[in-house]
Design a protein around this motif. Structure first.
Motif: not given
Ligand code: NCD
Length: 304
Positions: A150-169
């Protein structure tokens, strides 16, 4: 003693087992009503929360257990200067498991080292948020059928957004994943995640500032709020807060089977006109979070 500080603390097989348990709870909720009878969950929340704390507490009640709660640092001994380690040691005398949210990165790890019961990180500063990721994974699994390709687009505050960090992991474990990182230049994904997770595993990703250009290729669009509380100055926040607002015109070039996710709370990132669109999954995500937390609490208490 098993604690969950971030996604790498769970193996891929364990994540699948949690998804299977959560799916079984959804199908047969009555089978789980006594699963944690006489057990106590302590929710220690030193930072604001609606969904995460209440879903942990609802999860424990639905398993037949009980809840002890600190909802505000000001009302706890943290305001007298007590250390996180001492608080964790103390709460270990009262409860069987802790869910903790704290504004400082690493606080959950400190608590886990001091506690004699399992600690679940419910968000530590701008670092990570593994149980939101479990909710996100169940959402993708149920809406898309499987992970991979799948192609996953993550949009917005990718610096401080902790949910993004764990999801990419988490998602970077599955075959054929691609990421499109959509953010203003100032709020790009931290380079340690690009290096340690994406580049080290050879996972393709692109960075862009344009949501419209990224849209047609996306299977999943994960919107995030600009994390006001992590900014050093209000001017920067005000300049960046409305960088991306998803509305119906922006979805014109999106796939029919796109799923739109958001960990919530939303501020302005998704116009409410998008809510009735069948691709909007953010309120389902809330519900799935409770089931995954039920599965996780059971897993950790069984091992304790
Ligand atoms: C997120 C968080 O606290 O990191 N919310 C949540 O737990 N559902 C996202 C956010 O606050 O923007």
């Amino acid at each position: 003693m098993r604690s969950i500080i971030d996604v790498p603390d769970l193996s891929t097989q364990e994540i699948q087992a949690l998804i299977d348990t959560a799916s079984d709870i959804i199908a047969h909720p009555d089978d789980y009503r006594e699963a944690c009878r006489h057990k106590k969950l302590a929710t220690l929340f030193f930072e604001p929360s609606t969904r995460t704390r209440l879903s942990f507490e609802a999860a424990m009640y639905e398993l037949g257990g009980n809840v002890l709660s600190v909802t505000d640092a000001a009302s706890s001994s943290a305001s007298k200067g007590e250390s996180v380690a001492d608080t964790a040691r103390t709460v270990s005398c009262y409860a069987d498991i802790i869910a903790m949210r704290h504004p400082k990165e690493g606080a959950a790890l400190v608590a886990a080292r001091a506690a004699s019961i399992p600690v679940i990180n419910a968000g530590d500063g701008g670092h990570c948020h593994p149980t939101q990721t479990l909710a996100d994974l169940l959402t993708i699994h149920r809406e898309k059928g499987a992970f991979g390709g799948q192609t996953i687009g993550l949009c917005g505050d990718l610096k401080f957004g902790r949910t993004v960090h764990s999801l990419i992991n988490a998602l970077s474990r599955y075959e054929g994943m691609r990421f499109v990182l959509i953010s203003p230049a100032e709020l790009k994904l931290p380079s340690y995640i690009k290096k340690d997770v994406l580049r080290s595993k050879g996972i393709p990703y692109e960075q862009t500032t344009s949501l419209e250009e990224a849209m047609p290729q996306l299977d999943v669009l994960y919107m995030t709020r600009v994390q006001r509380e992590r900014f050093f100055n209000e001017e920067d926040y005000l300049r960046l807060k409305d960088s991306y607002i998803l509305d119906l015109p922006k979805l014109r070039n999106a796939r029919k089977d796109l799923i739109i996710m958001h960990p919530l709370p939303r501020v302005n990132e998704i116009s409410t006109e998008v809510d009735p669109d069948p691709r909007a999954c953010y309120f389902k995500q809330v519900l799935y979070g409770k089931y995954m937390r039920m599965a996780l609490i059971m897993m950790l208490l069984k091992g304790a």
